[in-house]
Design a protein around this motif. Structure first.
Motif, PDB file in Angstrom:
ATOM      1  N   LYS A   2      15.108  15.364  -1.784  1.00  0.00           N
ATOM      2  CA  LYS A   2      14.082  14.794  -2.656  1.00  0.00           C
ATOM      3  C   LYS A   2      14.598  14.495  -4.068  1.00  0.00           C
ATOM      4  N   LYS A   3      15.894  14.748  -4.291  1.00  0.00           N
ATOM      5  CA  LYS A   3      16.458  14.506  -5.601  1.00  0.00           C
ATOM      6  C   LYS A   3      16.418  13.014  -5.925  1.00  0.00           C
ATOM      7  N   ILE A   4      16.038  12.702  -7.161  1.00  0.00           N
ATOM      8  CA  ILE A   4      15.989  11.309  -7.586  1.00  0.00           C
ATOM      9  C   ILE A   4      17.402  10.725  -7.559  1.00  0.00           C
ATOM     10  N   SER A   5      17.537   9.534  -6.981  1.00  0.00           N
ATOM     11  CA  SER A   5      18.850   8.912  -6.823  1.00  0.00           C
ATOM     12  C   SER A   5      19.144   7.967  -7.984  1.00  0.00           C
ATOM     13  N   ASN A   6      20.394   7.469  -8.021  1.00  0.00           N
ATOM     14  CA  ASN A   6      20.782   6.494  -9.039  1.00  0.00           C
ATOM     15  C   ASN A   6      19.978   5.207  -8.934  1.00  0.00           C
ATOM     16  N   THR A 426      14.409   8.359  -3.735  1.00  0.00           N
ATOM     17  CA  THR A 426      14.761   9.774  -3.514  1.00  0.00           C
ATOM     18  C   THR A 426      15.596   9.909  -2.241  1.00  0.00           C
ATOM     19  N   ASN A 427      16.542   8.987  -2.088  1.00  0.00           N
ATOM     20  CA  ASN A 427      17.484   9.021  -0.952  1.00  0.00           C
ATOM     21  C   ASN A 427      16.795   8.946   0.405  1.00  0.00           C
ATOM     22  N   SER A 429      13.685  10.034   1.335  1.00  0.00           N
ATOM     23  CA  SER A 429      12.833  11.160   1.726  1.00  0.00           C
ATOM     24  C   SER A 429      11.546  10.672   2.396  1.00  0.00           C
TER      25      SER A 429
END
Length: 496
Positions: A2-6, A426-427, A429
């Motif tokens: 869930k990490k915000i991506s570039n 978020t990649n 998710s």
């Protein structure tokens, strides 16, 4: 996961630059984007016609080929949503406000300024007006959405890849899609989605404002539109916050009920027999002329060519620019269906609903125009439907009902897009965090408000149509990757 991506940060930067240009130099922004859009339409019109026809042929191939038995998920997976709810979600995300905005206005426009060298305001123009409306909103669009959604759903649910456009290209480019090239593809998809939905929000606010002015005298200005967008933003963010199986599901079902009810009012209170006769005749004419319409580029007639650029080519580019959002949403809600079931559903149900919708609203508007009850051709696009209601029985009630439907479509399209934007940034998710969805909801509304305030929606529309050209090449790569992966999957299934 869930990490915000570039992708999130890069796209935000591009949005700030684009909106800043539109806000501080709106005339220059519109002039530049209009020139580029016109160049794309005149130079690549043939390409768009071939591309959309190819997508239609490919969708039929998937239905009849051995690939049709492959399930979008594990062999034991079954659909998460009932067929009715699934169709409601397709219908709401894929068309939304546009059906109310253009349902009466587009056929009426074709009737008054007829395509295909037909004389305007004639019976032949009446039939052609409906056929062209069917063509612009019908089976080609759903075939294109279906093929791209199929690619996303197959890789996401069958192969366990993240829900990203870039992930579908791995069979061709391998792990390169995890790096900068994959980021570039996903940024293009997020950019098109954010601006496409912001444009829809802007047009929806204008039409709601026009309806409230017509019914209750609410002043048409940026303040009224600001209030409308603010209220709707709260509603769609709340819906997106509640998740796919609650807010979006219930709103989509509500949309379908409201749309069918409004459609029922028009059929019963309008020229009922004429509506059914025109639908039957025009639907047959649409399919019997489908090949010619699909490949017609009017190479030797400058008048017809200009009409084609302004309408058909514009629509093909417009729908392609919406493909990242709509296809990803369709993919997300289609887990557990077989490819055959998926493609038949995506092609048949929305096409039938859309063609009958345009038959009902278009026939009623043109019938009123022919009888001279009111000159609807003098109305603005956003007011045409309310002017039409005004000469029908129970006009006030129908108008209120239409505004409720616009608001409902407004909220559903926006919360579906917010969900998809959250996924893409978020990649991939499947359950993007609420704070990301909230940020995207505010961004979409802010884009719409800023560009409404400087009359920049047309330039914004031009921008995403321009963005459709590079994304169309991504679509073709997705098809190649999908066919390669499906061939390998079928061999794997035979070995089990």
């Amino acid at each position: 996961m869930k990490k915000i991506s570039n992708v999130f940060y890069i796209t935000i930067g591009l949005i700030i630059l684009t909106v800043g240009y539109g806000a501080f130099a709106p005339e220059s922004f519109e002039a530049v984007t209009t020139n580029v859009r016109n160049f794309v339409a005149s130079s690549f019109g043939w390409y768009y016609m071939l591309l959309m026809s190819f997508m239609l042929a490919l969708s039929f191939f998937f239905i009849v080929s051995p690939y049709g038995k492959i399930r979008l998920g594990k062999d034991t997976d079954r659909p998460q949503f009932s067929t009715v709810t699934w169709v409601a979600m397709l219908f709401s995300a894929g068309m939304g406000i546009g059906l109310v905005f253009y349902g009466a206005a587009e056929p009426l426009s074709h009737f008054a300024i007829s395509p295909a060298s037909e004389d305007p305001n004639t019976d032949a123009a009446f039939k052609e007006a409906l056929r062209q409306s069917f063509f612009h909103w019908g089976i080609h669009i759903w075939a294109m959405y279906g093929v791209i959604a199929l690619s996303l759903a197959f890789f996401q649910f069958r192969k366990g890849e993240p829900g990203l456009i870039s992930a579908t290209l791995k069979p061709i480019f391998g792990e390169k899609m995890v790096g900068p090239w994959g980021t570039l593809v996903d940024v293009l998809a997020v950019f098109a989605t954010a601006f496409g939905v912001a444009t829809s929000l802007g047009f929806g606010a204008v039409q709601i404002n026009a309806g409230l002015n017509y019914l209750f005298g609410v002043e048409i200005n940026i303040f009224s539109q600001f209030v409308i967008i603010a209220i709707v933003t709260v509603l769609f963010v709340a819906s997106a916050w509640s998740g796919l199986s609650k807010g979006i599901k219930y709103l989509s079902n509500t949309n379908l009920v409201l749309a069918l009810a409004l459609l029922g009012f028009i059929v019963v209170l309008g020229p009922t027999l004429l509506i059914f006769n025109m639908f039957t005749d025009s639907f047959g004419g649409y399919f019997s002329n489908l090949v010619q319409m699909s490949f017609g580029t009017a190479p030797l007639d400058s008048t017809d060519r200009k009409w084609l650029d302004d309408w058909t080519i514009f629509y093909w580019a417009w729908w392609i620019s919406w493909a990242p959002f709509v296809s990803m949403f369709i993919a997300r809600v289609s887990k557990g269906r077989t490819i055959r079931e998926f493609m038949i559903g995506v092609l048949a149900a929305p096409t039938l609903l859309v063609t009958f919708w345009f038959s009902a609203f278009g026939t009623t508007a043109i019938d009123i125009q022919k009888k001279g009850l009111v000159d609807l051709t003098q109305s603005s696009t956003e007011l045409t439907i309310f002017e039409m209601f005004n000469v029908m029985p129970m006009s006030f009630m129908i108008s209120v009902f239409a505004i409720l439907l616009i608001v409902s479509f407004f909220v559903t399209s926006a919360d579906s897009a917010t969900f998809v934007l959250g996924m893409q940034s978020t990649n991939g998710s499947l359950t993007p965090p609420n704070n990301v969805k909230l940020i995207w909801g505010v961004i979409q509304s802010t884009i719409a408000l800023i560009l409404l305030s400087v009359n920049g929606l047309t330039a914004l529309q031009n921008t995403i149509i321009i963005a459709a050209l590079p994304f169309s090449f991504v679509m073709l790569l997705m098809v190649v990757a999908l066919l390669k992966a499906l061939k390998a999957e079928l061999k794997l299934m035979k070995l089990k």
